[in-house]
Design a protein around this motif. Structure first.
Motif, mmCIF file in Angstrom:
data_model
loop_
_atom_site.group_PDB
_atom_site.id
_atom_site.type_symbol
_atom_site.label_atom_id
_atom_site.label_comp_id
_atom_site.label_asym_id
_atom_site.label_seq_id
_atom_site.Cartn_x
_atom_site.Cartn_y
_atom_site.Cartn_z
ATOM 1 N N ASN A 140 0.858 -1.171 0.000
ATOM 2 C CA ASN A 140 0.000 0.000 0.000
ATOM 3 C C ASN A 140 0.902 1.232 0.000
ATOM 4 O O ASN A 140 1.477 1.596 1.027
ATOM 5 N N LYS A 141 1.018 1.842 -1.150
ATOM 6 C CA LYS A 141 1.968 2.949 -1.285
ATOM 7 C C LYS A 141 1.539 4.172 -0.466
ATOM 8 O O LYS A 141 2.377 4.826 0.151
ATOM 9 N N SER A 142 0.249 4.457 -0.435
ATOM 10 C CA SER A 142 -0.222 5.652 0.277
ATOM 11 C C SER A 142 -0.003 5.533 1.777
ATOM 12 O O SER A 142 0.258 6.517 2.463
ATOM 13 N N GLN A 143 -0.105 4.320 2.289
ATOM 14 C CA GLN A 143 0.104 4.090 3.723
ATOM 15 C C GLN A 143 1.517 3.595 4.021
ATOM 16 O O GLN A 143 1.829 3.327 5.185
ATOM 17 N N THR A 144 2.329 3.485 3.008
ATOM 18 C CA THR A 144 3.706 2.945 3.121
ATOM 19 C C THR A 144 3.721 1.685 3.986
ATOM 20 O O THR A 144 4.497 1.576 4.949
ATOM 21 N N SER A 145 2.849 0.758 3.622
ATOM 22 C CA SER A 145 2.758 -0.472 4.396
ATOM 23 C C SER A 145 2.912 -1.689 3.502
ATOM 24 O O SER A 145 2.694 -1.635 2.282
ATOM 25 N N PHE A 146 3.267 -2.786 4.134
ATOM 26 C CA PHE A 146 3.444 -4.064 3.427
ATOM 27 C C PHE A 146 3.124 -5.158 4.423
ATOM 28 O O PHE A 146 3.989 -5.901 4.879
ATOM 29 N N HIS A 147 1.847 -5.291 4.762
ATOM 30 C CA HIS A 147 1.419 -6.233 5.788
ATOM 31 C C HIS A 147 1.377 -7.658 5.245
ATOM 32 O O HIS A 147 0.906 -7.892 4.120
ATOM 33 N N LEU A 148 1.811 -8.574 6.068
ATOM 34 C CA LEU A 148 1.798 -10.002 5.735
ATOM 35 C C LEU A 148 0.482 -10.608 6.209
ATOM 36 O O LEU A 148 0.049 -10.340 7.330
ATOM 37 N N LYS A 149 -0.107 -11.459 5.366
ATOM 38 C CA LYS A 149 -1.406 -12.025 5.709
ATOM 39 C C LYS A 149 -1.467 -13.498 5.329
ATOM 40 O O LYS A 149 -0.740 -13.970 4.447
ATOM 41 N N LYS A 150 -2.388 -14.170 6.022
ATOM 42 C CA LYS A 150 -2.697 -15.551 5.657
ATOM 43 C C LYS A 150 -4.147 -15.793 6.048
ATOM 44 O O LYS A 150 -4.552 -15.458 7.162
ATOM 45 N N PRO A 151 -4.941 -16.348 5.170
ATOM 46 C CA PRO A 151 -6.377 -16.504 5.446
ATOM 47 C C PRO A 151 -6.681 -17.434 6.615
ATOM 48 O O PRO A 151 -7.644 -17.212 7.349
ATOM 49 N N SER A 152 -5.869 -18.466 6.805
ATOM 50 C CA SER A 152 -6.151 -19.457 7.832
ATOM 51 C C SER A 152 -4.828 -19.909 8.456
ATOM 52 O O SER A 152 -4.041 -20.593 7.806
ATOM 53 N N ALA A 153 -4.608 -19.529 9.696
ATOM 54 C CA ALA A 153 -3.325 -19.809 10.337
ATOM 55 C C ALA A 153 -3.207 -21.270 10.758
ATOM 56 O O ALA A 153 -4.196 -21.928 11.127
ATOM 57 N N LEU A 154 -1.984 -21.750 10.727
ATOM 58 C CA LEU A 154 -1.649 -23.087 11.202
ATOM 59 C C LEU A 154 -0.715 -22.978 12.401
ATOM 60 O O LEU A 154 0.069 -22.022 12.496
ATOM 61 N N VAL A 155 -0.781 -23.966 13.280
ATOM 62 C CA VAL A 155 0.141 -23.980 14.420
ATOM 63 C C VAL A 155 1.584 -23.928 13.933
ATOM 64 O O VAL A 155 2.446 -23.277 14.537
ATOM 65 N N SER A 156 1.848 -24.588 12.829
ATOM 66 C CA SER A 156 3.204 -24.640 12.276
ATOM 67 C C SER A 156 3.684 -23.295 11.722
ATOM 68 O O SER A 156 4.857 -23.158 11.381
ATOM 69 N N ASP A 157 2.776 -22.314 11.647
ATOM 70 C CA ASP A 157 3.191 -20.969 11.216
ATOM 71 C C ASP A 157 3.863 -20.197 12.349
ATOM 72 O O ASP A 157 4.416 -19.113 12.125
ATOM 73 N N SER A 158 3.811 -20.718 13.548
ATOM 74 C CA SER A 158 4.435 -20.045 14.686
ATOM 75 C C SER A 158 5.924 -19.900 14.441
ATOM 76 O O SER A 158 6.642 -20.898 14.258
ATOM 77 N N ALA A 159 6.387 -18.661 14.417
ATOM 78 C CA ALA A 159 7.783 -18.379 14.074
ATOM 79 C C ALA A 159 8.026 -16.887 14.250
ATOM 80 O O ALA A 159 7.134 -16.139 14.658
ATOM 81 N N LEU A 160 9.225 -16.483 13.911
ATOM 82 C CA LEU A 160 9.614 -15.070 13.946
ATOM 83 C C LEU A 160 9.627 -14.541 12.516
ATOM 84 O O LEU A 160 10.256 -15.144 11.637
ATOM 85 N N TYR A 161 8.913 -13.454 12.291
ATOM 86 C CA TYR A 161 8.755 -12.911 10.947
ATOM 87 C C TYR A 161 9.435 -11.548 10.848
ATOM 88 O O TYR A 161 9.252 -10.678 11.710
ATOM 89 N N PHE A 162 10.198 -11.392 9.769
ATOM 90 C CA PHE A 162 10.921 -10.150 9.527
ATOM 91 C C PHE A 162 10.475 -9.517 8.222
ATOM 92 O O PHE A 162 10.461 -10.177 7.183
ATOM 93 N N CYS A 163 10.153 -8.241 8.295
ATOM 94 C CA CYS A 163 9.928 -7.436 7.115
ATOM 95 C C CYS A 163 11.247 -6.768 6.749
ATOM 96 O O CYS A 163 12.047 -6.433 7.641
ATOM 97 N N ALA A 164 11.506 -6.574 5.470
ATOM 98 C CA ALA A 164 12.766 -5.958 5.046
ATOM 99 C C ALA A 164 12.516 -5.052 3.853
ATOM 100 O O ALA A 164 11.604 -5.288 3.057
ATOM 101 N N VAL A 165 13.324 -4.029 3.741
ATOM 102 C CA VAL A 165 13.169 -3.066 2.653
ATOM 103 C C VAL A 165 14.521 -2.738 2.046
ATOM 104 O O VAL A 165 15.542 -2.689 2.745
#
Lengths: 114, 113
Positions: free
Chosen positions: A68-93
């Motif tokens: 989203n350029k106007s909000q200068t955002s880049f949000h990560l999404k997933k429609p349905s979370a799994l227990v195995s998604d538990s982790a540390l997430y890093f955004c980078a530019v």
């Protein structure tokens, strides 16, 4: 100077629910944006990137992110979370005109509860 | 994509000694980087390893403390010299292209006693 912010240290979500991990950035030009995931005791894995084109990008493991350029955002999404998604997430530019350096956010720890 | 291997995976070293970490990529890559990461925290870029020339160091990191070699497009080493307990950390190697997408090694967990 380029920078990236992940406003949440931790996100908790129930398995099966949608998840969002937030990221905002600051860069002088059009940014290259990335998400990486780090599972316990492992190195970082590339998830997805936005360079140009469609604002919604799809990546590995069912994740997607919306630029989203106007909000200068880049949000990560997933429609349905799994227990195995538990982790540390890093955004980078990366600033395309700023050499080879990539700036990483502080990281957001995702907990998915069964 | 690229597959990155690092060795050693972990080591316990005495203060005042040096450790050399090796990073091998399974294909030729333009860029190689060395990072430091405290467990559960973000990455700090130490330097960019340049093939055939001196590495480019970030603020706070110097060549005498962290000498880096990159003799070809698939291999690099990072030496942590004259170690102190403050050097205890996870050291990560990565490879990538000019657009910024990077592939990371599994890391080297260093403990200095």
């Amino acid at each position: 100077a380029q920078s990236v912010a992940q406003p949440e240290d931790q996100v908790n979500v129930a398995e099966g629910n949608p998840l969002t991990v937030k990221c905002t950035y600051s860069v002088s030009g059009n940014p290259y944006l990335f998400w990486y995931v780090q599972y316990p005791n492992r190195g970082l894995q590339f998830l997805l990137k936005y360079i140009t084109g469609d604002n919604l990008v799809k990546g590995s493991y069912g994740f997607e992110a919306e630029f989203n350029k106007s909000q200068t955002s880049f949000h990560l999404k997933k429609p349905s979370a799994l227990v195995s998604d538990s982790a540390l997430y890093f955004c980078a530019v990366k600033d395309p005109g700023g050499g080879f350096k990539t700036i990483f956010g502080a990281g957001t720890r995702l907990f998915v509860k069964a | 994509s690229a597959v990155i291997s690092q060795k050693p995976s972990r080591d316990i070293c005495q203060r005042g000694t040096s450790l050399t970490i090796q990073c091998q990529v399974d294909s030729q890559v333009t860029m190689m980087f060395w990072y430091r990461q405290q467990p559960g925290q973000s990455l700090t870029l130490i330097a960019t390893a340049n093939q055939g020339s001196e590495a480019t160091y970030e603020s706070g990191f110097v060549i005498d403390k962290f000498p880096i070699s990159r003799p070809n497009l698939t291999f690099s080493t990072l030496t942590v010299s004259n170690m102190s307990p403050e050097d205890s950390s996870i050291y990560l190697c990565s490879a990538g292209d000019s657009r910024g997408e990077q592939y990371f090694g599994p890391g080297t967990r260093l403990t200095v006693t």
